[in-house]
Design an enzyme around this catalytic site. Sequence first.
Site, short mmCIF file in Angstrom:
data_model
loop_
_atom_site.label_atom_id
_atom_site.label_comp_id
_atom_site.label_asym_id
_atom_site.label_seq_id
_atom_site.Cartn_x
_atom_site.Cartn_y
_atom_site.Cartn_z
N MET A 34 0.83 -1.20 0.00
CA MET A 34 0.00 0.00 0.00
C MET A 34 0.87 1.26 0.00
O MET A 34 0.40 2.36 0.29
CB MET A 34 -0.95 0.01 1.20
CG MET A 34 -2.02 -1.07 1.12
SD MET A 34 -3.53 -0.71 2.06
CE MET A 34 -2.87 -0.52 3.71
N LEU A 37 6.77 3.06 1.54
CA LEU A 37 7.66 1.92 1.65
C LEU A 37 8.78 2.14 2.65
O LEU A 37 9.31 3.25 2.80
CB LEU A 37 8.26 1.60 0.28
CG LEU A 37 7.25 1.34 -0.85
CD1 LEU A 37 7.98 0.98 -2.14
CD2 LEU A 37 6.27 0.24 -0.46
N HIS A 41 9.52 -3.53 3.19
CA HIS A 41 9.02 -3.71 1.82
C HIS A 41 10.17 -4.01 0.85
O HIS A 41 10.04 -4.87 -0.04
CB HIS A 41 8.30 -2.45 1.35
CG HIS A 41 7.06 -2.13 2.10
ND1 HIS A 41 6.94 -1.01 2.91
CD2 HIS A 41 5.86 -2.77 2.18
CE1 HIS A 41 5.72 -0.97 3.43
NE2 HIS A 41 5.05 -2.03 3.02
N GLN A 65 -10.42 -2.64 2.43
CA GLN A 65 -9.97 -3.29 3.65
C GLN A 65 -9.91 -2.34 4.84
O GLN A 65 -9.44 -2.73 5.92
CB GLN A 65 -8.60 -3.93 3.42
CG GLN A 65 -7.44 -2.97 3.22
CD GLN A 65 -6.18 -3.68 2.76
OE1 GLN A 65 -6.11 -4.19 1.64
NE2 GLN A 65 -5.18 -3.73 3.61
N GLY A 153 5.00 -10.25 3.76
CA GLY A 153 5.72 -10.24 5.02
C GLY A 153 5.02 -11.06 6.09
O GLY A 153 3.78 -11.12 6.14
N LYS A 155 5.06 -10.31 9.17
CA LYS A 155 4.62 -9.44 10.27
C LYS A 155 3.12 -9.56 10.46
O LYS A 155 2.63 -9.62 11.59
CB LYS A 155 5.00 -7.98 10.01
CG LYS A 155 4.52 -7.04 11.12
CD LYS A 155 4.90 -5.61 10.84
CE LYS A 155 4.01 -4.98 9.80
NZ LYS A 155 2.62 -4.73 10.31
N LEU A 190 9.01 -3.24 11.58
CA LEU A 190 8.85 -2.11 10.67
C LEU A 190 7.44 -2.11 10.10
O LEU A 190 6.90 -3.13 9.70
CB LEU A 190 9.88 -2.20 9.54
CG LEU A 190 11.35 -2.18 9.95
CD1 LEU A 190 12.24 -2.12 8.71
CD2 LEU A 190 11.65 -1.01 10.88
N SER A 192 4.44 0.82 8.08
CA SER A 192 4.11 2.17 7.63
C SER A 192 3.41 2.95 8.73
O SER A 192 3.53 4.18 8.81
CB SER A 192 3.23 2.10 6.39
OG SER A 192 3.92 1.47 5.33
#
Length: 287
Positions: A34, A37, A41, A65, A153, A155, A190, A192
């Site tokens: 999205m 970055l 990413h 979403q 990822g 995460k 990490l 955003s």
Amino acid sequence: MTASLVTFTQTAELRKEVSQLRRQGLTLALVPTMGNLHAGHLRLVEEARRHADKVLTTIFVNPLQFGPHEDFDNYPRTLEEDSEKLASAGCDYLFNPSVTEVYPEGQENQTRVQVPQVSEGLCGQKRPGHFDGVATVVSKLFNFVQPDVACFGQKDYQQLAVIQKMTRDLNFPIRIIGVPTQRATDGLALSSRNAYLTEAERRKAAGLYATLKSIGEKLAAGNTHFHELTHLARARLAELGFSPEYVEIRSLDLSPARIDAREWVLLAAARLGKARLIDNLVVRKGE
């Protein structure tokens, strides 16, 4: 020398390029994002290059979403900087479609993809409809790009599980690769959304992962009192200034945790100021 980055905004242009790659016998890897970055990413791009001849990253802030009171309008949009980072990372293509390009008949009239079981509970409970939006847009991106592999990822452990199940169930001929979470030196995953943290909050934020590691050590040592452990974790997060949404212990496939298992995943979500942070930790007994 920085590699050139070819950018597409229209699906028709993208498909022409993909058809040309296929005629040349080249393979293609997809990295859906999205935008806004960060190093995590770019690690996905790096991993994607290991598995295909060409790499395409998508940047699309997907309204489907986001819930009605979430941060869609304020989500950071940094296309120019993102393009520079992707070019420096050796990404070949960027697909940056508009909302109308992805949802030409509007969001209300969009057919939606729902992935049962793994979408339920955890973030699925706290963000109703979120994973329907994720599965829908990723299935559309898979059809737009038609990649051989796609990198996500770890995460967002639940999101990865949703994508893996959707890919199996809908028979997409795509290999899904989960890439380990990239972390700051203090352990913070990490994200955003870390940009929402104030300086004081950022200093506290690493406490989320530290709490998971502390509970994970107890679990690995043989303490399988799951309710007690998760209660302890939530209390610790509250002490650190978080507003915990959930802390859970699950099996690796996100089914209920079993006492006689030898590995589990710890999953947590907590708010710190304006930021909603998520993290997870895989734990193996005796390690």
